[in-house]
Write a protein that holds these residues in place. Sequence first.
Motif, PDB file in Angstrom:
ATOM      1  N   THR A 178     -50.185  -1.771 -51.722  1.00 58.39           N
ATOM      2  CA  THR A 178     -50.831  -0.716 -52.505  1.00 58.39           C
ATOM      3  C   THR A 178     -49.827   0.044 -53.361  1.00 58.39           C
ATOM      4  N   LEU A 179     -48.545   0.061 -52.945  1.00 58.71           N
ATOM      5  CA  LEU A 179     -47.536   0.805 -53.692  1.00 58.71           C
ATOM      6  C   LEU A 179     -47.380   0.281 -55.109  1.00 58.71           C
ATOM      7  N   ARG A 180     -47.726  -0.974 -55.344  1.00 54.91           N
ATOM      8  CA  ARG A 180     -47.577  -1.545 -56.686  1.00 54.91           C
ATOM      9  C   ARG A 180     -48.456  -0.832 -57.710  1.00 54.91           C
ATOM     10  N   GLU A 181     -49.509  -0.160 -57.250  1.00 50.27           N
ATOM     11  CA  GLU A 181     -50.430   0.506 -58.170  1.00 50.27           C
ATOM     12  C   GLU A 181     -49.781   1.728 -58.831  1.00 50.27           C
ATOM     13  N   GLY A 182     -48.722   2.272 -58.228  1.00 50.25           N
ATOM     14  CA  GLY A 182     -48.008   3.398 -58.825  1.00 50.25           C
ATOM     15  C   GLY A 182     -48.780   4.710 -58.785  1.00 50.25           C
ATOM     16  N   ASN A 183     -48.356   5.650 -59.641  1.00 53.11           N
ATOM     17  CA  ASN A 183     -48.958   6.991 -59.719  1.00 53.11           C
ATOM     18  C   ASN A 183     -48.969   7.688 -58.369  1.00 53.11           C
ATOM     19  N   LEU A 184     -47.928   7.509 -57.574  1.00 52.22           N
ATOM     20  CA  LEU A 184     -47.906   8.045 -56.211  1.00 52.22           C
ATOM     21  C   LEU A 184     -47.776   9.559 -56.196  1.00 52.22           C
ATOM     22  N   ARG A 185     -47.016  10.121 -57.126  1.00 49.53           N
ATOM     23  CA  ARG A 185     -46.812  11.567 -57.102  1.00 49.53           C
ATOM     24  C   ARG A 185     -48.098  12.308 -57.437  1.00 49.53           C
ATOM     25  N   ALA A 232     -57.149  -5.652 -47.284  1.00 47.58           N
ATOM     26  CA  ALA A 232     -56.574  -6.040 -48.575  1.00 47.58           C
ATOM     27  C   ALA A 232     -57.067  -7.435 -48.926  1.00 47.58           C
ATOM     28  N   ASP A 233     -57.174  -7.693 -50.223  1.00 46.07           N
ATOM     29  CA  ASP A 233     -57.582  -9.021 -50.677  1.00 46.07           C
ATOM     30  C   ASP A 233     -56.471 -10.036 -50.501  1.00 46.07           C
ATOM     31  N   ASP A 234     -55.212  -9.560 -50.526  1.00 48.53           N
ATOM     32  CA  ASP A 234     -54.060 -10.437 -50.332  1.00 48.53           C
ATOM     33  C   ASP A 234     -52.941  -9.597 -49.718  1.00 48.53           C
ATOM     34  N   ILE A 235     -52.577  -9.911 -48.487  1.00 49.02           N
ATOM     35  CA  ILE A 235     -51.576  -9.102 -47.787  1.00 49.02           C
ATOM     36  C   ILE A 235     -50.161  -9.609 -48.016  1.00 49.02           C
ATOM     37  N   ARG A 236     -49.986 -10.591 -48.899  1.00 49.81           N
ATOM     38  CA  ARG A 236     -48.659 -11.155 -49.153  1.00 49.81           C
ATOM     39  C   ARG A 236     -47.934 -10.389 -50.254  1.00 49.81           C
ATOM     40  N   GLY A 237     -46.629 -10.577 -50.312  1.00 43.41           N
ATOM     41  CA  GLY A 237     -45.840 -10.058 -51.431  1.00 43.41           C
ATOM     42  C   GLY A 237     -45.231  -8.696 -51.246  1.00 43.41           C
ATOM     43  N   GLY A 238     -45.631  -7.974 -50.200  1.00 48.35           N
ATOM     44  CA  GLY A 238     -45.049  -6.669 -49.950  1.00 48.35           C
ATOM     45  C   GLY A 238     -45.219  -5.713 -51.121  1.00 48.35           C
ATOM     46  N   MET A 239     -44.370  -4.698 -51.163  1.00 50.71           N
ATOM     47  CA  MET A 239     -44.420  -3.747 -52.268  1.00 50.71           C
ATOM     48  C   MET A 239     -43.873  -4.350 -53.547  1.00 50.71           C
ATOM     49  N   GLY A 240     -42.947  -5.330 -53.406  1.00 48.39           N
ATOM     50  CA  GLY A 240     -42.311  -5.910 -54.571  1.00 48.39           C
ATOM     51  C   GLY A 240     -41.457  -4.893 -55.305  1.00 48.39           C
ATOM     52  N   LEU A 241     -40.819  -5.323 -56.348  1.00 46.94           N
ATOM     53  CA  LEU A 241     -39.985  -4.414 -57.127  1.00 46.94           C
ATOM     54  C   LEU A 241     -40.824  -3.341 -57.816  1.00 46.94           C
ATOM     55  N   GLU A 242     -42.097  -3.683 -58.136  1.00 55.49           N
ATOM     56  CA  GLU A 242     -42.957  -2.682 -58.758  1.00 55.49           C
ATOM     57  C   GLU A 242     -43.219  -1.525 -57.790  1.00 55.49           C
ATOM     58  N   GLY A 243     -43.504  -1.861 -56.528  1.00 61.44           N
ATOM     59  CA  GLY A 243     -43.749  -0.830 -55.534  1.00 61.44           C
ATOM     60  C   GLY A 243     -42.495  -0.044 -55.209  1.00 61.44           C
ATOM     61  N   PHE A 250     -41.699   8.337 -57.401  1.00 64.49           N
ATOM     62  CA  PHE A 250     -42.346   9.366 -56.592  1.00 64.49           C
ATOM     63  C   PHE A 250     -41.334  10.410 -56.138  1.00 64.49           C
ATOM     64  N   VAL A 251     -40.177   9.958 -55.666  1.00 64.62           N
ATOM     65  CA  VAL A 251     -39.156  10.889 -55.191  1.00 64.62           C
ATOM     66  C   VAL A 251     -38.553  11.656 -56.355  1.00 64.62           C
ATOM     67  N   ARG A 252     -38.198  10.976 -57.413  1.00 68.33           N
ATOM     68  CA  ARG A 252     -37.575  11.640 -58.557  1.00 68.33           C
ATOM     69  C   ARG A 252     -38.491  12.690 -59.178  1.00 68.33           C
ATOM     70  N   ASP A 253     -39.794  12.519 -59.012  1.00 63.91           N
ATOM     71  CA  ASP A 253     -40.752  13.474 -59.566  1.00 63.91           C
ATOM     72  C   ASP A 253     -41.069  14.612 -58.604  1.00 63.91           C
ATOM     73  N   GLY A 254     -40.333  14.694 -57.487  1.00 62.54           N
ATOM     74  CA  GLY A 254     -40.495  15.836 -56.592  1.00 62.54           C
ATOM     75  C   GLY A 254     -41.125  15.543 -55.252  1.00 62.54           C
ATOM     76  N   GLY A 255     -41.417  14.281 -54.950  1.00 67.11           N
ATOM     77  CA  GLY A 255     -41.990  13.938 -53.657  1.00 67.11           C
ATOM     78  C   GLY A 255     -40.929  13.803 -52.580  1.00 67.11           C
ATOM     79  N   THR A 256     -41.367  13.822 -51.331  1.00 68.32           N
ATOM     80  CA  THR A 256     -40.461  13.616 -50.194  1.00 68.32           C
ATOM     81  C   THR A 256     -40.847  12.332 -49.484  1.00 68.32           C
TER      82      THR A 256
END
Length: 482
Positions: A178-185, A232-243, A250-256
């Motif tokens: 799910t981390l690949r979707e971005g916009n975490l902050r 998930a539709d596909d649990i393979r691939g992990g977060m990848g470089l995108e995630g 997320f951290v650079r924008d002020g998240g912990t």
Amino acid sequence: MYFAVQNYAIGNPRPYDDTGWTFQLMRNVKVLPVTEKALLDQPMTLVAASVKAPGGLAGTGPVVVVEHTTDNNLMAFRFRHKAVKMLAAEDDFELAGHRFRAGAFIIPDAPKDAIAASLTELGLSGWAVASAPGVKTHDLDIPRIGYVHSWSRTQDEGWVRAAFDTFGVPYTYMGDVTLREGNLRQKFDVIVFPHVGGTAQAQVNGIPKTGPAPLPYRKTEQTPNLGSPDSADDIRGGMGLEGLMALVTFVRDGGTLITEGSTATILPEYGVTPGITIEDSSRLFARGSIVRGTIADTKSPIAYGYEGTQLPVYFNQDPIINAGGGGIPAEFAAFFGGGSPIPGVGQNITPMATPLRLSPYDAAEAKAPERPQADAAAEFAQMARAFGVAIDQTRPRVVMAFPQNPNDILLSGTLAGGQTIAGRAQVVDAAVGKGHVVMFAIRPFWRWQTQGTYFLGFNAILNWNDLDSGKAPPRATSSQEP
């Protein structure tokens, strides 16, 4: 056995599992043995209901101060009253004839009836006073929490989730893909990513994408037992470089971001946290042991509520985090008995032929005041500036570390090659951009046993946007500057 100290000689056959599980050390409580037989002859009443610690609200006044004792019910208390403004004291203080530790909850305009009821139910102590104490504070802002699990391994993260669920910590549960979707902050203030296992690269890559078809995890007519608590539709691939980049953003924008065990290696290995390196653990044998932790920065919010400068913690082999904390350099550890392979580990067929030397732990001694390492570092920086030498004050903040003396490390369990972790970091708070990465080399949430260290993680969550509190301000880079 549960209250005893375990001594697992390194010559014993290799252990299947943890070697140290001493109850009082795991829970940071004091156990008093009773040797007077007459006590057993006294009348007793059968316990018929859950036993609760005494708690409640004393005094009168509009301001309520709740003592921070690292009781895990404090977490339940804060989230139960999430709409109520609460502050955290940044220093110890005295009020109403009572001494409060840093981290005490201060409620300026408390709804007293509701607060008193919760304190009584949860076994917590509060004092109602006429005015707030004159101590520096910051808001205990309620964070939006994202909770990441890896599809490649979910067993270990379940222990963290069990603690959150028990003490009422709300979170959004999501797989690494799910981390690949971005916009975490935009969605979260805090992201918790518990232990997965394996290298940093393996954790980023996740389950390999072999074959053309996806590997789903969903509830269907053919698989009615799947799809919970996540799908998930596909649990393979992990977060990848995108995630991975999404986490960094997320951290650079002020998240912990809070990591523990193997996940603490990801950002250092990818070069995101300067000044932190992950060292080789092949010269170390520490199979699920209880070791001594030293609180190196008593001003950090992560250490709020803990007394003294020592704390028993659970550690299992790795990671070894070098954040400039001193100790024996890794390249020289072999000269001090930490070479690889480690001689004698798992070689003796006669158990306990050569017992280990344990370091005794005395709760009273652990509370004795000691000179914090952070103060010594500040004095060194001041001395260096007198000679025109600049000291980088932006280095990662080491909150807890292993003892500098290898003989002081092991409290219960087994250990060989302790020189490799002497002086290394156990808990690190690294500022990255506007946010923070909190890395636990220890495992603060483990098998429902390590309840004495739960609040290290809980403190990081409660103080997520004030982790710089108590940190020394940046210094001038040259003695010639005004």
